[in-house]
Design a protein around this motif. Sequence first.
Motif, PDB file in Angstrom:
ATOM      1  N   VAL A   1     -10.175   1.872   1.412  1.00  0.00           N
ATOM      2  CA  VAL A   1      -8.868   1.880   0.752  1.00  0.00           C
ATOM      3  C   VAL A   1      -8.414   0.448   0.466  1.00  0.00           C
ATOM      4  O   VAL A   1      -7.942   0.137  -0.628  1.00  0.00           O
ATOM      5  N   LEU A   2      -8.601  -0.423   1.443  1.00  0.00           N
ATOM      6  CA  LEU A   2      -8.163  -1.814   1.270  1.00  0.00           C
ATOM      7  C   LEU A   2      -8.923  -2.491   0.125  1.00  0.00           C
ATOM      8  O   LEU A   2      -8.329  -3.175  -0.710  1.00  0.00           O
ATOM      9  N   ILE A   3     -10.233  -2.263   0.078  1.00  0.00           N
ATOM     10  CA  ILE A   3     -11.032  -2.850  -1.010  1.00  0.00           C
ATOM     11  C   ILE A   3     -10.581  -2.292  -2.352  1.00  0.00           C
ATOM     12  O   ILE A   3     -10.437  -3.019  -3.333  1.00  0.00           O
ATOM     13  N   ASN A   4     -10.326  -0.997  -2.382  1.00  0.00           N
ATOM     14  CA  ASN A   4      -9.921  -0.366  -3.639  1.00  0.00           C
ATOM     15  C   ASN A   4      -8.588  -0.882  -4.161  1.00  0.00           C
ATOM     16  O   ASN A   4      -8.315  -0.787  -5.355  1.00  0.00           O
ATOM     17  N   HIS A   5      -7.761  -1.410  -3.293  1.00  0.00           N
ATOM     18  CA  HIS A   5      -6.514  -2.015  -3.766  1.00  0.00           C
ATOM     19  C   HIS A   5      -6.682  -3.501  -4.070  1.00  0.00           C
ATOM     20  O   HIS A   5      -6.019  -4.038  -4.950  1.00  0.00           O
ATOM     21  N   ALA A   6      -7.546  -4.138  -3.306  1.00  0.00           N
ATOM     22  CA  ALA A   6      -7.684  -5.598  -3.462  1.00  0.00           C
ATOM     23  C   ALA A   6      -8.400  -5.964  -4.763  1.00  0.00           C
ATOM     24  O   ALA A   6      -7.970  -6.867  -5.482  1.00  0.00           O
ATOM     25  N   LEU A   7      -9.494  -5.265  -5.081  1.00  0.00           N
ATOM     26  CA  LEU A   7     -10.324  -5.688  -6.213  1.00  0.00           C
ATOM     27  C   LEU A   7      -9.634  -5.586  -7.571  1.00  0.00           C
ATOM     28  O   LEU A   7      -9.723  -6.531  -8.367  1.00  0.00           O
ATOM     29  N   PRO A   8      -8.936  -4.480  -7.875  1.00  0.00           N
ATOM     30  CA  PRO A   8      -8.247  -4.446  -9.175  1.00  0.00           C
ATOM     31  C   PRO A   8      -7.197  -5.558  -9.292  1.00  0.00           C
ATOM     32  O   PRO A   8      -7.016  -6.130 -10.372  1.00  0.00           O
ATOM     33  N   ALA A   9      -6.534  -5.870  -8.180  1.00  0.00           N
ATOM     34  CA  ALA A   9      -5.511  -6.921  -8.237  1.00  0.00           C
ATOM     35  C   ALA A   9      -6.147  -8.284  -8.502  1.00  0.00           C
ATOM     36  O   ALA A   9      -5.544  -9.151  -9.129  1.00  0.00           O
ATOM     37  N   LEU A  10      -7.369  -8.444  -8.030  1.00  0.00           N
ATOM     38  CA  LEU A  10      -8.067  -9.714  -8.228  1.00  0.00           C
ATOM     39  C   LEU A  10      -8.254 -10.004  -9.720  1.00  0.00           C
ATOM     40  O   LEU A  10      -8.109 -11.146 -10.163  1.00  0.00           O
ATOM     41  N   ALA A  11      -8.543  -8.968 -10.473  1.00  0.00           N
ATOM     42  CA  ALA A  11      -8.746  -9.152 -11.916  1.00  0.00           C
ATOM     43  C   ALA A  11      -7.511  -9.774 -12.561  1.00  0.00           C
ATOM     44  O   ALA A  11      -7.617 -10.550 -13.513  1.00  0.00           O
TER      45      ALA A  11
ATOM     46  N   LEU B   1       0.834  -1.194   0.000  1.00  0.00           N
ATOM     47  CA  LEU B   1       0.000   0.000   0.000  1.00  0.00           C
ATOM     48  C   LEU B   1       0.872   1.250   0.000  1.00  0.00           C
ATOM     49  O   LEU B   1       1.977   1.231   0.540  1.00  0.00           O
ATOM     50  N   PRO B   2       0.384   2.333  -0.605  1.00  0.00           N
ATOM     51  CA  PRO B   2       1.177   3.568  -0.627  1.00  0.00           C
ATOM     52  C   PRO B   2       1.419   4.120   0.775  1.00  0.00           C
ATOM     53  O   PRO B   2       2.441   4.748   1.032  1.00  0.00           O
ATOM     54  N   GLU B   3       0.482   3.883   1.671  1.00  0.00           N
ATOM     55  CA  GLU B   3       0.706   4.244   3.068  1.00  0.00           C
ATOM     56  C   GLU B   3      -0.122   3.302   3.934  1.00  0.00           C
ATOM     57  O   GLU B   3      -1.137   2.777   3.484  1.00  0.00           O
ATOM     58  N   PRO B   4       0.312   3.072   5.176  1.00  0.00           N
ATOM     59  CA  PRO B   4      -0.423   2.144   6.036  1.00  0.00           C
ATOM     60  C   PRO B   4      -1.838   2.640   6.284  1.00  0.00           C
ATOM     61  O   PRO B   4      -2.051   3.838   6.428  1.00  0.00           O
ATOM     62  N   THR B   5      -2.778   1.724   6.309  1.00  0.00           N
ATOM     63  CA  THR B   5      -4.170   2.138   6.467  1.00  0.00           C
ATOM     64  C   THR B   5      -4.967   1.092   7.232  1.00  0.00           C
ATOM     65  O   THR B   5      -4.586  -0.074   7.297  1.00  0.00           O
ATOM     66  N   ALA B   6      -6.091   1.552   7.806  1.00  0.00           N
ATOM     67  CA  ALA B   6      -7.057   0.623   8.397  1.00  0.00           C
ATOM     68  C   ALA B   6      -8.418   0.863   7.768  1.00  0.00           C
ATOM     69  O   ALA B   6      -9.436   0.411   8.263  1.00  0.00           O
TER      70      ALA B   6
END
Length: 421
Positions: free
Chosen positions: A321-331, A312-317
Amino acid sequence: MSRLFALVDCNNFYASCERLFDPRLIGKPVVVLSNNDGCIIARSNEAKALGVRMGDPYFKCEKFLQAHDVAVFSSNYALYGDISSRVMALLRRLEPAVEVYSIDEAFLHLSAMAGGTLTAYGGQLRRTVLRWTGIPVSIGIGPTKTLAKVAGRVAKKNAALQGVFDISGADVDEILGRFAAADVWGIGRRLAERLALSGITTALDLKNCGDEWLRRNLSITGLRTAMELRGISCISLEECPVSRKSIASSKSFGCQVESLAALKEALATYVEQAAVRLRAQHALANSLEISISTNRFSKTTVPYSGRRVITLPEPTASTTVLINHALPALAGLYQPGLRYQKAGVVLFGLVPESHYQPNLFAGQDKKSGPLMAALDRINGKWGRCTIQHAAAGLTKPWRNRQQKKSAAYTTSWQELPVVKA
DNA sequence: TCTGGGGTCCTAGGACCC
DNA sequence: TCTGGGGTCCTAGGACCC
């Protein structure tokens, strides 16, 4: 006066929990299934006596269980977790030094007493836990955690001992000579096979192995296990719960999933669940790993499993944000035409919220903190799915099976047991 | 048709640095 | 012919636990 370890182990814990609220089950065989009603993960003594094995797939023994009138339950973690915390709270009241080792086990420190009385004390502890919580436990006592584990197993196997065994007052070598190396804490299936090839089959053989050989063949952990069998304590009592280093959420689907859209919904749901636990720990994640796989047992479909790590570009909870990074990678992992059986996410690189160093170049996300806090409060009060991200889907047809779940007797007002109607 | 989920630790090997 | 050495960090994979 030397310090001893005691292991308090709840007997057939999940099955015992189910019995608490349904006394008709006392004396009857009971089994509890894993998530998705997949495998058998807990058995009452009566079920063990029938020959029901740990880990057996439910669909393979369903008929047998029916024929023998075995009570079958889906796992009910809300119930087991709550009963566990009652047992642990009681132990903490009775003893100053307690390590909660798992949902159904705790290690304690006991001070050695003159011969015999320690066993008597263990018996008293056992009766108190049974009377106050309704859960039967076994207690093993020894000079190291590993020997306390051995003692606990001996206590459980020999009814004459009435649930308590102190190995420090016994002929240790005689007991270890009759104890399979494969049953020693820290020796799993692979190591047991490797040991057997060298002729090491009992705990006594393992204890008497040379240090150099152990170090080379079983790594430092194997050497430590042997030392512990010799009565030299290498693994200490951890009284403070350590914060997690990773948080995972992965589940099998209740039906076969083929579309990317459904996989995305499932993954978003698991990200939500992991993120709730992340925030409960007051931590932020630096990375996540997503994975999908087909049924690994299937002989007719192509086996496939894919995983991807995202930094992630910066640590987050923030769930968003987590969903927005996870879903594109799933494709990128998805291959059309396969029948998927499981998806999961692991959050790792966890840092405490309070230690967060903002990245100079990343956009600072000031709103998500209060938003997530509000979300957690509402879902905590009104139930887990009161508010959720649209990405997680509404109907969730892939949700796993739990057809035989008992009520959340102790954690939900709606499901309180009715004593007299 | 149907086979769990969530963790930890250790090691080996590669990248990288001085 | 002949191509350093040592330290650290990271990662993947394998083993274990309940």
